[in-house]
Design an enzyme around this catalytic site. Structure first.
Site, mmCIF file in Angstrom:
data_model
loop_
_atom_site.group_PDB
_atom_site.id
_atom_site.type_symbol
_atom_site.label_atom_id
_atom_site.label_comp_id
_atom_site.label_asym_id
_atom_site.label_seq_id
_atom_site.Cartn_x
_atom_site.Cartn_y
_atom_site.Cartn_z
ATOM 1 N N LYS A 1 3.186 -40.867 32.370
ATOM 2 C CA LYS A 1 2.118 -41.555 33.090
ATOM 3 C C LYS A 1 1.370 -40.572 33.960
ATOM 4 O O LYS A 1 2.035 -39.770 34.617
ATOM 5 C CB LYS A 1 2.813 -42.641 33.894
ATOM 6 N N LYS B 1 6.030 -38.650 35.961
ATOM 7 C CA LYS B 1 5.015 -39.398 36.709
ATOM 8 C C LYS B 1 4.335 -38.451 37.680
ATOM 9 O O LYS B 1 4.981 -37.884 38.561
ATOM 10 C CB LYS B 1 5.675 -40.556 37.452
HETATM 11 C C1 PBG Z 1 4.824 -47.833 41.918
HETATM 12 C C2 PBG Z 1 3.851 -47.673 40.808
HETATM 13 C C3 PBG Z 1 2.528 -47.229 40.850
HETATM 14 C C4 PBG Z 1 2.017 -47.349 39.567
HETATM 15 C C5 PBG Z 1 3.048 -47.824 38.770
HETATM 16 N N1 PBG Z 1 4.176 -48.008 39.547
HETATM 17 C C6 PBG Z 1 1.723 -46.784 42.000
HETATM 18 C C7 PBG Z 1 1.856 -45.419 42.490
HETATM 19 O O1 PBG Z 1 2.757 -44.679 42.124
HETATM 20 O O2 PBG Z 1 1.063 -45.075 43.357
HETATM 21 C C8 PBG Z 1 0.622 -47.033 39.142
HETATM 22 C C9 PBG Z 1 0.138 -47.847 37.993
HETATM 23 C C10 PBG Z 1 -1.325 -47.835 37.769
HETATM 24 O O3 PBG Z 1 -2.098 -47.090 38.405
HETATM 25 O O4 PBG Z 1 -1.754 -48.608 36.908
HETATM 26 N N2 PBG Z 1 5.228 -46.636 42.514
#
Ligand code: PBG
Length: 345
Positions: free
Chosen positions: A266, A213
């Site tokens: 992601k 991520k």
């Molecule tokens: C929680 C989370 C996020 C997303 C998924 N889980 C936000 C982030 O990390 O800022 C982002 C999902 C998206 O942008 O569709 N931490």
């Protein structure tokens, strides 16, 4: 039996002395029928996961400005949406909660009467043929908007976050989440959650690790949707530098070693190489997340008439599947299922 390639010239004019191709790849492109037959990548609604934003109240549906087609739903309407998506054949739901109140520890994330827990138990009681997944993180629940409690100097306290994440995962499993998906990018979060789930009798609950991520600019609309933008600073001290790839492979390997059952990459389109590398290297199911900004870009351009939303969405999601994703989390899951059903009818 011959195939009728409608639209192909019967006799190509001779090119004189020019060498004419004998291998003609266009032979397999001449009609929708043949294109459909030789298509390499097919999307099945069963491989799609629809994110839902659950807010407090009842009968509440609040459209999210930056994410056309997506709304915050109270638990009762989230359950109805789950029924609709299940009827469309969508494979899974990923639930995010917008709590009634926020505090420094993100207490409501692990509250058995929290909004997301309420939604999970309502959906469970419907016994739908759809998998329910919990996003296990604290940023929507903390008043400072970071993914864990802060130290006195204002950094996210990794090891204190583990305890909170573990309690949150257990509470989500207890409420009926079939899978928990830790997304906080804290070191050791998969092992901590595995131990806590096992200790609480949830040995059978799989963990989908948001393993790779990145600190992506493409999460912008999500933070409006979930009200989770950090009050101070950003997430670069725990999410990965957006273009690091070797580090992403280390994150994934660690999560596998800690007991992850599924891996998620992601954002999706910027991470196609990592999806492909993960598919090669690990034998776990690989998921990709078409995140909020990827969805919003297509939706916004489509609203201006600059892009065709259906085709652009199917192309982007199809590219993730081609790269190796067996599961795609996408805000367009319901629409894609409808488009595919229309094609068949
Ligand atoms: C929680 C989370 C996020 C997303 C998924 N889980 C936000 C982030 O990390 O800022 C982002 C999902 C998206 O942008 O569709 N931490």
């Amino acid at each position: 039996m011959s195939v009728d390639l409608t639209g192909m010239p019967a006799n190509a004019p001779s090119g004189g002395d020019l060498p004419l191709p004998s291998i003609r790849l266009r032979r397999l492109r001449g009609s929708e029928r043949i294109r459909r037959l030789v298509r390499e990548t097919r999307i099945d609604p069963a491989m799609l996961v629809a994110p839902l934003f659950v807010c407090a109240g009842s009968g509440v549906r609040e459209p999210i400005g930056s994410m056309p087609g997506v709304a915050r739903l109270s638990p009762d309407l989230a359950a109805i949406e789950a029924e609709t998506l299940a009827a469309l054949g969508v494979g899974g739901l990923l639930l995010f909660g917008l709590p009634r109140g926020k505090d420094p520890m993100g207490s409501e994330a692990s509250a058995d009467d929290g909004v997301v827990q309420d939604a999970f138990s309502r959906i469970r009681s419907l016994q739908l043929p759809i998998v329910t997944i919990a996003d296990t993180c604290l940023c929507e629940y903390t008043d400072h908007g970071h993914c864990g409690p802060l130290t006195r100097s204002g950094e996210v306290d990794n090891d204190a976050a583990l305890e909170r994440l573990a309690a949150t995962a257990v509470s989500q499993a207890r409420a009926g989440a079939d899978i928990v998906a830790p997304s906080a990018m804290m070191d050791g979060q998969v092992a901590a959650i595995r131990a806590a789930l096992d200790g609480a009798g949830f040995q059978g609950t799989p963990i989908m690790a948001y393993a790779a991520k990145h600190a992506s600019a493409f999460y912008g609309p999500f933070r409006e949707a979930a009200g989770s933008a950090p009050a101070l600073g950003d997430r670069r001290a725990y999410q990965m530098d957006p273009t690091n790839g070797r580090e992403a492979m280390r994150e994934m390997a660690l999560d596998v070693a800690e007991g992850a059952d599924l891996l998620l990459v992601k954002p999706g389109l910027p991470g196609l190489d990592l999806i492909a590398a993960a598919r090669q290297r690990f034998d776990l199911p690989i998921a990709a997340y078409q995140v909020s900004g990827e969805h919003a870009m297509i939706a916004a351009a489509a609203e201006r008439g600059w892009i065709d939303r259906r085709n652009a969405t199917l192309e982007a999601v199809g590219a993730m599947v081609r790269a190796g994703a067996g599961i795609v989390v996408t805000y367009a899951a319901g629409d894609i299922a409808r488009w595919l059903a229309d094609e068949r009818s």
